[in-house]
Design a protein around this motif. Structure first.
Motif, PDB file in Angstrom:
ATOM      1  N   TYR A   1      43.268 -36.076 -15.485  1.00 41.17           N
ATOM      2  CA  TYR A   1      44.242 -36.968 -14.859  1.00 41.17           C
ATOM      3  C   TYR A   1      44.569 -36.494 -13.451  1.00 41.17           C
ATOM      4  O   TYR A   1      44.559 -35.295 -13.171  1.00 41.17           O
TER       5      TYR A   1
ATOM      6  N   LYS B   1      42.423 -45.565 -16.819  1.00 44.37           N
ATOM      7  CA  LYS B   1      43.293 -46.736 -16.895  1.00 44.37           C
ATOM      8  C   LYS B   1      44.641 -46.502 -16.212  1.00 44.37           C
ATOM      9  O   LYS B   1      45.305 -47.450 -15.823  1.00 44.37           O
TER      10      LYS B   1
ATOM     11  N   ASP C   1      45.043 -32.311 -25.412  1.00 47.26           N
ATOM     12  CA  ASP C   1      44.741 -32.941 -26.699  1.00 47.26           C
ATOM     13  C   ASP C   1      43.523 -33.862 -26.626  1.00 47.26           C
ATOM     14  O   ASP C   1      42.954 -34.209 -27.649  1.00 47.26           O
ATOM     15  N   GLU C   2      43.146 -34.260 -25.436  1.00 43.11           N
ATOM     16  CA  GLU C   2      42.023 -35.180 -25.282  1.00 43.11           C
ATOM     17  C   GLU C   2      40.710 -34.469 -24.947  1.00 43.11           C
ATOM     18  O   GLU C   2      39.635 -35.001 -25.196  1.00 43.11           O
TER      19      GLU C   2
ATOM     20  N   VAL D   1      34.898 -37.764 -21.681  1.00 46.84           N
ATOM     21  CA  VAL D   1      35.993 -38.338 -22.470  1.00 46.84           C
ATOM     22  C   VAL D   1      37.185 -38.782 -21.623  1.00 46.84           C
ATOM     23  O   VAL D   1      38.224 -39.142 -22.164  1.00 46.84           O
ATOM     24  N   ASP D   2      37.049 -38.774 -20.301  1.00 45.79           N
ATOM     25  CA  ASP D   2      38.079 -39.295 -19.405  1.00 45.79           C
ATOM     26  C   ASP D   2      39.436 -38.616 -19.630  1.00 45.79           C
ATOM     27  O   ASP D   2      40.468 -39.265 -19.720  1.00 45.79           O
ATOM     28  N   CYS D   3      39.417 -37.273 -19.687  1.00 49.53           N
ATOM     29  CA  CYS D   3      40.655 -36.543 -19.976  1.00 49.53           C
ATOM     30  C   CYS D   3      41.216 -35.788 -18.775  1.00 49.53           C
ATOM     31  O   CYS D   3      42.135 -34.991 -18.921  1.00 49.53           O
TER      32      CYS D   3
ATOM     33  N   HIS E   1      43.940 -32.993 -19.953  1.00 53.36           N
ATOM     34  CA  HIS E   1      44.822 -33.244 -21.097  1.00 53.36           C
ATOM     35  C   HIS E   1      44.389 -32.347 -22.262  1.00 53.36           C
ATOM     36  O   HIS E   1      43.254 -32.442 -22.740  1.00 53.36           O
TER      37      HIS E   1
ATOM     38  N   SER F   1      49.934 -38.721 -24.653  1.00 54.19           N
ATOM     39  CA  SER F   1      48.488 -38.844 -24.799  1.00 54.19           C
ATOM     40  C   SER F   1      48.096 -40.314 -24.694  1.00 54.19           C
ATOM     41  O   SER F   1      47.947 -41.004 -25.690  1.00 54.19           O
ATOM     42  N   PRO F   2      47.919 -40.777 -23.455  1.00 61.41           N
ATOM     43  CA  PRO F   2      47.618 -42.192 -23.270  1.00 61.41           C
ATOM     44  C   PRO F   2      46.189 -42.585 -23.615  1.00 61.41           C
ATOM     45  O   PRO F   2      45.885 -43.758 -23.727  1.00 61.41           O
ATOM     46  N   GLY F   3      45.290 -41.613 -23.760  1.00 65.19           N
ATOM     47  CA  GLY F   3      43.928 -41.940 -24.163  1.00 65.19           C
ATOM     48  C   GLY F   3      43.017 -42.413 -23.058  1.00 65.19           C
ATOM     49  O   GLY F   3      42.262 -43.351 -23.241  1.00 65.19           O
ATOM     50  N   GLY F   4      43.096 -41.776 -21.921  1.00 64.18           N
ATOM     51  CA  GLY F   4      42.171 -42.102 -20.846  1.00 64.18           C
ATOM     52  C   GLY F   4      42.827 -42.125 -19.490  1.00 64.18           C
ATOM     53  O   GLY F   4      43.783 -42.851 -19.263  1.00 64.18           O
TER      54      GLY F   4
END
Length: 117
Positions: free
Chosen positions: A27, A95, A38-39, A23-25, A36, A89-92
């Motif tokens: 960072y 990116k 929340d991710e 899920v690319d969480c 993250h 929470s940028p979502g990934g």
């Protein structure tokens, strides 16, 4: 929060966990990686691939590294240069790429000795 990256990752940042995360969480900070809260979907894929055994389920986090649970979450509340407000929470992670900051605990640490190959 589900999984936490602790002290053994500081200044090592192997990134095997990043490649395994579905899920690319995870960072990248300046000196450590951060999950993250929340991710993360609590799949646990990151834990067994960490070569320095820095990733723990929150309930299994050793007492000596308990402060990393808060520090990991604090990373996502930091105000970053060039952004309006905290990372949130940028979502990934992919990116965003590497970020030029670390959470307070990690930032305060002396450089860690890198384990031999």
């Amino acid at each position: 929060m589900t999984y936490v990256i602790s002290q053994p990752c500081v200044d090592v940042m192997d990134r095997a966990c990043v490649e395994e995360c579905p899920v690319d969480c995870i960072y990248e900070g300046r000196r450590s990686l951060y999950i993250h809260p929340d991710e993360c979907v609590d799949c646990g894929a990151c834990e067994p691939v960490c070569p320095v055994e820095a990733i723990f389920y929150e309930d299994d986090l050793p007492d000596e590294w308990a402060a990393y649970q808060t520090d990991n979450a604090d990373f996502f509340a930091l105000n970053l240069p060039g952004r309006d407000g905290p990372l949130g929470s940028p979502g990934g992670a992919a990116k965003l790429g590497p970020l030029p900051v670390d959470a307070p605990l990690v930032a305060s640490l002396e450089p860690q000795e890198t384990p031999p190959d």
